[in-house]
Design a protein around this motif. Structure first.
Motif, mmCIF file in Angstrom:
data_model
loop_
_atom_site.group_PDB
_atom_site.id
_atom_site.type_symbol
_atom_site.label_atom_id
_atom_site.label_comp_id
_atom_site.label_asym_id
_atom_site.label_seq_id
_atom_site.Cartn_x
_atom_site.Cartn_y
_atom_site.Cartn_z
ATOM 1 N N HIS A 1 3.252 -2.186 1.460
ATOM 2 C CA HIS A 1 4.725 -1.766 1.645
ATOM 3 C C HIS A 1 5.340 -1.083 0.326
ATOM 4 N N LYS A 2 4.756 -1.897 -0.757
ATOM 5 C CA LYS A 2 5.437 -1.248 -2.019
ATOM 6 C C LYS A 2 4.993 0.152 -2.418
ATOM 7 N N ARG A 3 3.905 0.760 -1.778
ATOM 8 C CA ARG A 3 3.570 1.985 -1.649
ATOM 9 C C ARG A 3 3.658 2.758 -0.476
ATOM 10 N N GLY A 4 4.737 2.403 0.287
ATOM 11 C CA GLY A 4 5.194 2.987 1.553
ATOM 12 C C GLY A 4 4.008 3.272 2.663
ATOM 13 N N MET A 5 3.023 2.446 2.265
ATOM 14 C CA MET A 5 1.639 2.511 3.502
ATOM 15 C C MET A 5 2.107 1.584 4.468
ATOM 16 N N GLU A 6 1.329 2.008 5.888
ATOM 17 C CA GLU A 6 1.592 1.065 6.853
ATOM 18 C C GLU A 6 0.439 0.122 6.860
ATOM 19 N N LEU A 7 0.583 -1.348 7.465
ATOM 20 C CA LEU A 7 -0.303 -2.200 7.600
ATOM 21 C C LEU A 7 -0.594 -2.645 9.126
ATOM 22 N N HIS A 8 -1.569 -2.406 9.504
ATOM 23 C CA HIS A 8 -1.854 -2.537 11.228
ATOM 24 C C HIS A 8 -2.678 -3.831 11.092
ATOM 25 N N CYS A 9 -2.530 -4.774 11.954
ATOM 26 C CA CYS A 9 -3.656 -5.933 12.130
ATOM 27 C C CYS A 9 -4.523 -5.613 13.019
ATOM 28 N N TRP A 10 -5.767 -5.489 12.967
ATOM 29 C CA TRP A 10 -6.943 -5.019 13.856
ATOM 30 C C TRP A 10 -7.482 -6.300 14.271
ATOM 31 N N PHE A 11 -7.125 -6.350 15.387
ATOM 32 C CA PHE A 11 -7.708 -7.549 16.442
ATOM 33 C C PHE A 11 -8.898 -7.292 17.325
ATOM 34 N N PRO A 12 -10.099 -7.842 17.071
ATOM 35 C CA PRO A 12 -11.035 -7.882 18.078
ATOM 36 C C PRO A 12 -10.499 -8.871 19.143
ATOM 37 N N ILE A 13 -9.988 -8.598 20.266
ATOM 38 C CA ILE A 13 -9.270 -9.380 21.195
ATOM 39 C C ILE A 13 -10.061 -10.390 21.831
ATOM 40 N N ILE B 1 1.946 -15.091 14.775
ATOM 41 C CA ILE B 1 1.654 -13.750 13.614
ATOM 42 C C ILE B 1 2.639 -12.810 13.788
ATOM 43 N N LEU B 2 3.186 -12.416 15.082
ATOM 44 C CA LEU B 2 4.257 -11.326 14.876
ATOM 45 C C LEU B 2 5.560 -11.777 14.300
ATOM 46 N N GLU B 3 5.607 -13.230 14.768
ATOM 47 C CA GLU B 3 6.945 -13.899 14.068
ATOM 48 C C GLU B 3 7.042 -14.036 12.847
ATOM 49 N N THR B 4 5.738 -14.217 12.185
ATOM 50 C CA THR B 4 5.309 -14.583 10.660
ATOM 51 C C THR B 4 5.251 -13.851 9.541
ATOM 52 N N TYR B 5 4.649 -12.816 10.204
ATOM 53 C CA TYR B 5 4.312 -11.520 9.250
ATOM 54 C C TYR B 5 4.919 -9.986 9.464
ATOM 55 N N ASP B 6 5.279 -9.281 8.409
ATOM 56 C CA ASP B 6 6.116 -8.261 8.442
ATOM 57 C C ASP B 6 4.882 -7.020 8.669
ATOM 58 N N ILE B 7 4.112 -7.048 9.601
ATOM 59 C CA ILE B 7 3.182 -6.018 10.155
ATOM 60 C C ILE B 7 3.909 -4.675 10.651
ATOM 61 N N ASP B 8 3.026 -3.761 10.258
ATOM 62 C CA ASP B 8 3.690 -2.420 10.956
ATOM 63 C C ASP B 8 3.116 -2.090 12.418
ATOM 64 N N ASP C 1 9.750 -3.524 16.553
ATOM 65 C CA ASP C 1 9.513 -2.532 15.680
ATOM 66 C C ASP C 1 8.048 -2.296 15.331
ATOM 67 N N VAL C 2 7.247 -3.201 15.938
ATOM 68 C CA VAL C 2 5.859 -3.221 15.605
ATOM 69 C C VAL C 2 5.036 -2.313 16.493
ATOM 70 N N LEU C 3 4.320 -1.370 16.158
ATOM 71 C CA LEU C 3 3.645 -0.406 17.070
ATOM 72 C C LEU C 3 2.277 -1.145 17.739
ATOM 73 N N LEU C 4 2.254 -0.933 19.001
ATOM 74 C CA LEU C 4 0.974 -1.344 19.905
ATOM 75 C C LEU C 4 -0.083 -0.293 19.639
ATOM 76 N N SER C 5 -1.328 -0.434 19.325
ATOM 77 C CA SER C 5 -2.441 0.593 19.574
ATOM 78 C C SER C 5 -3.777 -0.342 20.015
ATOM 79 N N ALA C 6 -4.585 0.759 20.553
ATOM 80 C CA ALA C 6 -5.743 0.209 20.965
ATOM 81 C C ALA C 6 -7.069 1.053 20.463
ATOM 82 N N ASP C 7 -8.178 0.712 20.222
ATOM 83 C CA ASP C 7 -9.223 1.252 19.610
ATOM 84 C C ASP C 7 -10.041 1.359 21.354
ATOM 85 N N VAL C 8 -10.489 2.460 21.498
ATOM 86 C CA VAL C 8 -10.948 2.642 22.927
ATOM 87 C C VAL C 8 -12.112 3.715 22.841
#
Length: 646
Positions: free
Chosen positions: A390-402, A460-467, A539-546
């Protein structure tokens, strides 16, 4: 008379002595390398260039020679630094009775020797300077003609006007009138002119083609002997640059037509200059027949064409340039340094693997079945990455193997929720949870499993400021005839709805229903995840690896992601198009996303046969058809191959 003859003979012998001594001391050794910038396998000799990265990354079982400005500056060691103006030849030793290429290097190469290689991987070692070996011929055995391309096959398709019919798992070279005119892709059309064909490789033969084939080369084959020959000579050198120039001119015209933002006047001037260089090189060769000079000119012109090609690609202000990353850092300073390295290499988004080795990378509540990895016990790795990004203006996405929650062979296996609640594991058609990969997969059809996962993700969504929150392994496990989803609760639910207890029988009348039934369990989770994010962190983006092929993804791993897109549940789609030949799939998925979701194409920089230049071509194609960027699998390979320099 006889005395004079003896005297003359003696004088001649004396005069020849220095020549004989010089001749005995002169050294020339030649050998062919097994490849470029690839993992050094058993008994192999590999050439490492600056495209590989900073070092060769080799183990201790061999030896290396470091070459700078055509001279050997070091012999010995492994994992050597690759000079910016040189290369490293690296040999592996198999031991007694095997191929010992490390020993060959130590025996044949000395500090101060002149060392050269050509594009075919032919290495020359000499204690005297030589003209670099510019031209070469290579041969390979062909597995068949106009046949199905099997594993590690090299096939020639020569039915003019017809497509090869190959899948995406390969690489092809198109030959027109005896010369290589195009390289890359699959399912190519055989040109209609005489002496035209397509050379198609799979597996190891992909690497062989990429290492040896060049635009403009002559190509010929012998049907009876099943042999293919590629020839790089003076004619090929000139034909190659002319083919590259033709492609560049077409790209320039296309960029103008599509209103790409670039300095058209400057590029046009360079094009004209390159055209003059080509004509000058041809005139010089016609005059003095200096093949080495022609080859050197061709290499220089090719480099100029590559540079101006970069200028024709639109540099977007906003697009995904992401990497998937497995973190290993154990301090904030280490994290910050690594994020800076990625930032400097052009990355603007990191997809961090949040669950791996059966555990989380950050602290979890005491009542959670998920545990933090012991190596991060006293360090919140996720928060550190968020702050650094975030201090560099980059996004951080949590990559979860569900539904994948660990490897059964891991030392941390007992820490996985699958070990603590074995009844949650997904069951196969043979009645066990085991699979060839040792994956511990949870059952998507279990309401209890879905509730458990969503509760932890809510924390995790409530605790961390992820993008972003990225769904990976959002599917069932499948491998050949090993099929999953046969938990008793799912079988009974299907029987209640359709009146039959399903088995693994793809010819059964109910099979399509059984496929859709399991797809619906996975789809239900995606729906619930969308709802959770909307409620907790909108505000968190939901994505999927398919899977790259939507039909295969649905039929084999029960991942119906077109439904997810149609329902507007995904913000970003990450199709895992690792390899070559995915153009049609990417175009289809881009059109399907439309205005509903962004698409960042997954690219396989980790693959040994793929380098930065291939990544550049794939990104350029994506930009041309309207994708929203790319994601590279994975970060260490991206950095190691200096991909960002493109």
């Amino acid at each position: 008379m006889n005395g004079k003859r003896l005297l003359c003979a003696a004088i001649a012998l004396i005069l020849l002595i220095p020549l004989a001594v010089f001749s005995a001391s002169a050294k020339t050794e030649k050998i062919k390398a097994d490849g470029f910038n690839s993992v050094r396998g058993s008994g192999q000799l590999i050439i490492y260039t600056p495209d590989m990265g900073e070092t060769t990354a080799t183990n201790e079982w061999g030896a290396e020679a470091v070459i700078e400005n055509d001279r050997c500056v070091k012999v010995g060691g492994n994992n050597n630094t690759i000079p910016k103006n040189g290369f490293v030849i690296s040999g592996h030793d198999e031991g007694e009775g095997g191929k010992n290429m490390g020993k060959w290097i130590k025996d044949k190469v000395s500090v101060g020797d002149y060392v050269y290689y050509d594009a075919g991987g032919n290495i020359t070692v000499s204690d005297e300077p030589q003209a670099s070996p510019n031209y070469y011929e290579v041969e390979a055995t062909v597995n068949g003609f106009n046949v199905t391309r099997g594993e590690n096959f090299l096939v020639i398709y020569n039915q003019r006007g017809k497509k090869t019919g190959t899948n995406q798992w390969g690489y092809e070279v198109t030959v027109t009138s005896g010369f290589i005119t195009d390289m890359g892709g699959n399912d190519n059309t055989v040109p209609s002119l005489d002496d035209s064909f397509v050379i198609s490789g799979h597996g190891t033969m992909v690497e062989w083609l990429q290492e040896n084939a060049r635009l403009g080369m002559r190509a010929e084959y012998d049907i009876g002997a099943k042999k293919l020959k590629l020839i790089y000579d003076e004619a090929a050198a000139m034909a190659g640059v002319e083919a590259l120039y033709g492609k560049l001119s077409s790209a320039y015209d296309e960029a103008l037509e599509n209103y790409i933002n670039f300095d058209s006047k400057a590029v046009k001037n360079v094009l004209q200059d390159i055209q003059k260089q080509i004509q000058s090189a041809k005139n010089a060769y016609y005059k003095d027949k200096n093949g080495a000079a022609l080859s050197a000119a061709a290499e220089k012109i090719s480099a100029s064409i590559e540079q101006v090609s970069l200028a024709l690609t639109e540099k977007r202000a906003v697009e995904y340039r992401a990497v998937w990353l497995r973190p290993t850092q154990t301090s904030a300073s280490e994290v910050d340094a690594y994020v800076q390295k990625l930032y400097d290499a052009g990355i603007n988004a990191i997809c961090i693997e949040t669950i791996y080795d059966c555990t989380m990378i950050m602290p979890m509540p005491e009542d959670s079945l998920f545990e933090v990895n012991p190596k991060f016990k006293h360090f919140d790795l996720l928060k550190s990455y968020i702050d650094s990004c975030h201090k560099r203006g980059m996004e951080l996405h949590c990559w979860f193997p569900i539904f994948y929650v660990g490897d059964a062979a891991s030392a941390n296996a007992k820490r996985s929720p699958a070990s603590k609640r074995p009844e949650w594991r997904s069951i196969s058609n043979v009645g066990t949870w085991n699979n060839p990969d040792n994956f511990m997969m949870l059952d998507p059809g279990s309401e209890e499993v879905q509730d458990f996962l969503l509760a932890n993700y809510k924390y995790i969504l409530e605790t961390y400021d992820i993008d972003g929150f990225q769904l990976d392994y959002i599917r069932y496990y499948a491998r050949g005839t090993i099929d999953f989803g046969y938990n008793e609760s799912s079988l009974e639910a299907f029987k209640e709805k359709y009146g039959v207890k399903p088995e693994f029988n793809m010819r059964a009348s109910y099979w399509n229903d059984w496929v859709q039934f399991r797809c619906d369990y996975v789809t239900k989770f995606v729906s619930r995840m969308r709802k959770l994010i909307d409620e907790v962190a909108p505000d968190v983006l939901l994505s999927a690896d398919v899977g790259a092929d939507p039909t295969d993804a649905k039929q084999s791993i029960y991942q119906d992601y077109f439904t997810w897109l149609n329902n507007g549940w995904l913000d970003v789609l990450f199709p895992m198009t690792y390899g070559l030949g995915y153009e049609k799939a990417i175009a289809s998925q881009t059109a399907r996303c439309g205005d509903k979701a962004m698409i960042a194409v997954g690219l396989g920089i980790f693959m040994s046969e793929l380098g930065p230049e291939v990544m550049f071509d794939q990104i350029s194609y994506g930009r041309a058809i309207g994708t929203d960027g790319a994601a590279f699998f994975e970060a260490s390979s991206y950095l190691k191959k200096n991909t960002g320099e493109y």
